[in-house]
Design a protein around this motif. Structure first.
Motif, PDB file in Angstrom:
ATOM      1  N   ASP A   5      -3.639   8.067 -14.753  1.00  0.00           N
ATOM      2  CA  ASP A   5      -2.960   7.070 -15.582  1.00  0.00           C
ATOM      3  C   ASP A   5      -1.761   6.505 -14.836  1.00  0.00           C
ATOM      4  OD1 ASP A   5      -4.699   7.461 -17.741  1.00  0.00           O
ATOM      5  OD2 ASP A   5      -3.446   9.050 -18.581  1.00  0.00           O
ATOM      6  N   THR A   6      -1.054   7.400 -14.120  1.00  0.00           N
ATOM      7  CA  THR A   6       0.139   7.014 -13.378  1.00  0.00           C
ATOM      8  C   THR A   6       0.136   7.726 -12.034  1.00  0.00           C
ATOM      9  OG1 THR A   6       1.378   6.866 -15.446  1.00  0.00           O
ATOM     10  CG2 THR A   6       2.669   6.975 -13.421  1.00  0.00           C
ATOM     11  N   VAL A   7       0.341   7.010 -10.967  1.00  0.00           N
ATOM     12  CA  VAL A   7       0.491   7.626  -9.650  1.00  0.00           C
ATOM     13  C   VAL A   7       1.961   7.942  -9.468  1.00  0.00           C
ATOM     14  CG1 VAL A   7       0.291   7.287  -7.159  1.00  0.00           C
ATOM     15  CG2 VAL A   7      -1.510   6.434  -8.689  1.00  0.00           C
ATOM     16  N   LEU A   8       2.279   9.230  -9.283  1.00  0.00           N
ATOM     17  CA  LEU A   8       3.661   9.654  -9.109  1.00  0.00           C
ATOM     18  C   LEU A   8       4.099   9.633  -7.649  1.00  0.00           C
ATOM     19  CD1 LEU A   8       3.610  12.670 -11.578  1.00  0.00           C
ATOM     20  CD2 LEU A   8       4.431  10.341 -12.002  1.00  0.00           C
ATOM     21  N   TYR A   9       3.167   9.871  -6.757  1.00  0.00           N
ATOM     22  CA  TYR A   9       3.490   9.912  -5.337  1.00  0.00           C
ATOM     23  C   TYR A   9       2.188   9.810  -4.555  1.00  0.00           C
ATOM     24  CZ  TYR A   9       4.873  11.646  -0.764  1.00  0.00           C
ATOM     25  OH  TYR A   9       5.087  11.770   0.581  1.00  0.00           O
ATOM     26  N   THR A  10       2.244   9.197  -3.394  1.00  0.00           N
ATOM     27  CA  THR A  10       1.106   9.141  -2.490  1.00  0.00           C
ATOM     28  C   THR A  10       1.547   9.655  -1.132  1.00  0.00           C
ATOM     29  OG1 THR A  10       0.174   7.233  -3.654  1.00  0.00           O
ATOM     30  CG2 THR A  10      -0.609   7.641  -1.405  1.00  0.00           C
ATOM     31  N   GLY A  11       0.980  10.772  -0.717  1.00  0.00           N
ATOM     32  CA  GLY A  11       1.236  11.289   0.626  1.00  0.00           C
ATOM     33  C   GLY A  11       0.360  10.540   1.601  1.00  0.00           C
ATOM     34  N   LYS A  12       0.961  10.016   2.652  1.00  0.00           N
ATOM     35  CA  LYS A  12       0.201   9.248   3.636  1.00  0.00           C
ATOM     36  C   LYS A  12       0.381   9.865   5.015  1.00  0.00           C
ATOM     37  CE  LYS A  12       0.852   4.882   1.171  1.00  0.00           C
ATOM     38  NZ  LYS A  12       1.391   3.522   1.268  1.00  0.00           N
TER      39      LYS A  12
END
Length: 138
Positions: A5-12
């Motif tokens: 529903d919500t992306v809190l963080y994206t590790g790249k």
């Protein structure tokens, strides 16, 4: 499969050279050589990175569970994670163990916190039903 529903963080990260290469995160906080397990070469490997990530996430889930259950966790709480790379037939597979130290916590309370953390931790959810996992309070 549920979508977020919500992306809190994206590790790249960007990896070049596979197990004998290099890994770097987009923000530069992770910048490490990679080497095959047991090679003696400088660098870490995917199994160590997975073990570190899962145990860090699991401890966070334990803190949330303990707060909800009004249980005080000790400052010297520790998780020793072990991730095995092995073979089943001709294919590769992982298995894992989380050994959790909660000195001074009542065993029943410790088990309740660990059970809730295993239910809610995103890494635990990702591995559930996919690899053999053992979680022990030591």
């Amino acid at each position: 499969m549920n979508t977020l529903d919500t992306v809190l963080y994206t590790g790249k990260t960007r990896v070049t050279g596979g197990r004998e290469g290099h890994a770097r995160s987009d923000d530069g906080q992770l910048d490490t050589a990679l080497s095959p397990p047991g090679s003696g070469r400088p660098g870490t490997n995917p199994e160590q990175l997975f073990a570190a990530g899962w145990s860090a996430c699991f401890e966070g889930a334990m803190k949330i569970a303990a707060r909800a259950q009004r249980i005080a966790l000790p400052a010297d709480l520790a998780i020793d994670a072990e991730v095995d790379l092995g073979k089943v037939g001709n294919g590769y597979q992982l298995q894992a163990r989380l050994n959790i130290s909660l000195p001074g916590v009542d065993p029943a309370q410790a088990q309740a916190v660990v059970d809730e953390a295993h239910r809610t931790c995103p890494y635990s959810k990702a591995t559930r039903g996919n690899i053999d996992v053992q979680i022990r309070i030591v």
